[in-house]
Design a protein around this motif. Structure first.
Motif, mmCIF file in Angstrom:
data_model
loop_
_atom_site.group_PDB
_atom_site.id
_atom_site.type_symbol
_atom_site.label_atom_id
_atom_site.label_comp_id
_atom_site.label_asym_id
_atom_site.label_seq_id
_atom_site.Cartn_x
_atom_site.Cartn_y
_atom_site.Cartn_z
ATOM 1 N N UNK A 6 0.835 -1.191 0.000
ATOM 2 C CA UNK A 6 0.000 0.000 0.000
ATOM 3 C C UNK A 6 0.873 1.246 0.000
ATOM 4 N N UNK A 7 0.373 2.296 -0.729
ATOM 5 C CA UNK A 7 1.113 3.551 -0.772
ATOM 6 C C UNK A 7 0.961 4.291 0.543
ATOM 7 N N UNK A 8 2.020 4.970 0.946
ATOM 8 C CA UNK A 8 1.941 5.776 2.157
ATOM 9 C C UNK A 8 1.209 7.074 1.853
ATOM 10 N N UNK A 9 0.829 7.797 2.917
ATOM 11 C CA UNK A 9 0.127 9.072 2.735
ATOM 12 C C UNK A 9 0.968 10.066 1.957
ATOM 13 N N UNK A 10 2.269 10.113 2.224
ATOM 14 C CA UNK A 10 3.155 11.044 1.506
ATOM 15 C C UNK A 10 3.209 10.713 0.012
ATOM 16 N N UNK A 11 3.251 9.442 -0.299
ATOM 17 C CA UNK A 11 3.312 9.032 -1.706
ATOM 18 C C UNK A 11 2.022 9.373 -2.441
ATOM 19 N N UNK A 12 0.886 9.190 -1.768
ATOM 20 C CA UNK A 12 -0.408 9.523 -2.376
ATOM 21 C C UNK A 12 -0.498 11.017 -2.641
ATOM 22 N N UNK A 13 -0.064 11.839 -1.681
ATOM 23 C CA UNK A 13 -0.112 13.293 -1.852
ATOM 24 C C UNK A 13 0.810 13.742 -2.986
ATOM 25 N N UNK A 14 2.003 13.127 -3.107
ATOM 26 C CA UNK A 14 2.939 13.476 -4.178
ATOM 27 C C UNK A 14 2.345 13.120 -5.545
ATOM 28 N N UNK A 15 1.665 11.984 -5.610
ATOM 29 C CA UNK A 15 1.057 11.568 -6.866
ATOM 30 C C UNK A 15 -0.060 12.515 -7.283
ATOM 31 N N UNK A 16 -0.915 12.897 -6.332
ATOM 32 C CA UNK A 16 -2.020 13.807 -6.634
ATOM 33 C C UNK A 16 -1.521 15.192 -7.030
ATOM 34 N N UNK A 17 -0.476 15.668 -6.381
ATOM 35 C CA UNK A 17 0.059 16.983 -6.725
ATOM 36 C C UNK A 17 0.659 16.979 -8.124
ATOM 37 N N UNK A 18 1.252 15.834 -8.527
ATOM 38 C CA UNK A 18 1.795 15.733 -9.892
ATOM 39 C C UNK A 18 0.694 15.772 -10.929
ATOM 40 N N UNK A 19 -0.436 15.137 -10.647
ATOM 41 C CA UNK A 19 -1.572 15.171 -11.576
ATOM 42 C C UNK A 19 -2.131 16.570 -11.709
ATOM 43 N N UNK A 20 -2.191 17.309 -10.600
ATOM 44 C CA UNK A 20 -2.680 18.691 -10.641
ATOM 45 C C UNK A 20 -1.797 19.552 -11.531
ATOM 46 N N UNK A 21 -0.477 19.353 -11.430
ATOM 47 C CA UNK A 21 0.447 20.139 -12.263
ATOM 48 C C UNK A 21 0.250 19.828 -13.740
ATOM 49 N N UNK A 22 0.042 18.542 -14.061
ATOM 50 C CA UNK A 22 -0.168 18.155 -15.455
ATOM 51 C C UNK A 22 -1.445 18.771 -16.007
ATOM 52 N N UNK A 23 -2.511 18.819 -15.185
ATOM 53 C CA UNK A 23 -3.773 19.411 -15.627
ATOM 54 C C UNK A 23 -3.591 20.889 -15.934
#
Length: 222
Positions: A6-23
Motif C-alpha cells: 500500500x502507498x503511504x500518505x506522503x506518496x499519495x499526496x505526491x502523486x495527486x500533486x503531480x496530476x494537478x500540475x499536469x492538468x
C-alpha cells in the motif's frame, strides 16, 4: 507471489500533486480562439501544398499524347519526358528563359485562368526544317528576332495539337477547353500575371536521335 504494497500518505499526496500540475500544464497549452496572430501574405510555406501528384500524372499523359503531334513533322518518334513541377515567381521563370521563344497564352475557363505554352525557338526551326523535307540531323536555326511566316504556321499546327493533347490529359481529372488567346515571340512582352505572382512550371524535354535535346514548358498560375 510478491504481495502488493500500500502507498503511504506522503506518496499519495505526491502523486495527486503531480496530476494537478499536469492538468494546469494542459490547460495552459490549450488553443485560445480569441488569440490574434500576425500574418503576412506571400510568406506562406508552399511546400504544404504537396508535390502536385495529380499534376505529375497529367504531365505523364501529356508526354504520351504529344508524341503524335511531333511525329508527322519529325518523321520519327521522339522521346518526351517530364520534370517535376516547380513553384516559382513569374519573374524568376522569365529570367530563366531565352527572350526569343514561342509563347502561346490559352484560356482555360474551367480553371478560371490562363496557361502558357512556351517552346524554344531552335525546336521550332528544327520542326519546320524537318516538316518540309530538310535534314533531321542538323538544325538550320540561326539567331533571329522573329519567326518567319512558315514557322508561324508550324507554331499554329503545334499549338492546336498540343492543346488537344492537354485537354485529353486533363480529361480524367476535369473536362477542360484550351482556347488560344494570344501569341508572342518575346516572353518579356507577355502579360500573364504580375511578376511577383507565383506560377507552377511544368517542363518537358524532347530527345531525338542525332540532335541536342530541346524543351517546352507549360506554365499555370498558382
Amino acid at each position: 507471489m510478491v504481495g502488493s504494497r500500500k502507498l503511504s500518505n506522503d506518496e499519495v499526496e505526491a502523486l495527486l500533486s503531480g496530476l494537478d500540475k499536469d492538468d494546469k500544464k494542459d490547460e495552459s497549452q490549450q488553443f485560445d480562439p480569441n488569440e490574434v496572430r500576425e500574418f503576412k501574405f506571400g510568406t506562406e510555406d508552399l511546400s504544404l501544398l504537396g508535390d502536385y501528384y495529380a499534376l505529375r500524372m497529367i504531365n505523364e499523359k501529356i508526354c504520351r499524347f504529344t508524341r503524335s503531334v511531333f511525329l508527322p513533322m519529325l518523321r520519327l518518334m521522339p522521346r518526351i519526358s517530364s520534370f517535376p513541377p516547380e513553384v516559382k515567381s513569374f519573374d524568376e521563370y522569365v529570367e530563366s528563359c531565352d527572350n526569343f521563344v514561342s509563347v502561346t497564352s490559352s484560356r482555360i475557363e474551367e480553371l478560371r485562368g490562363n496557361a502558357l505554352l512556351v517552346i524554344e525557338a531552335p525546336f521550332i526551326s528544327h520542326l519546320t526544317n524537318s516538316y518540309y523535307g530538310g535534314s533531321k540531323v542538323q538544325s538550320l536555326f540561326a539567331q533571329q528576332g522573329e519567326f518567319t511566316a512558315t514557322e508561324q504556321r508550324i507554331i499554329e499546327i503545334i499549338t492546336e495539337g498540343m492543346n488537344a493533347s492537354m485537354e485529353a490529359a486533363w480529361k480524367d481529372l476535369l473536362q477542360t477547353k484550351f482556347e488560344v488567346q494570344s501569341r508572342e515571340e518575346n516572353i518579356q512582352f507577355v502579360s500573364f500575371v504580375d511578376g511577383a505572382d507565383t506560377v507552377i512550371v511544368c517542363a518537358f524535354m524532347v530527345q531525338m536521335p542525332g540532335h541536342d535535346p530541346v524543351s517546352f514548358d507549360v506554365v499555370y498560375p498558382l
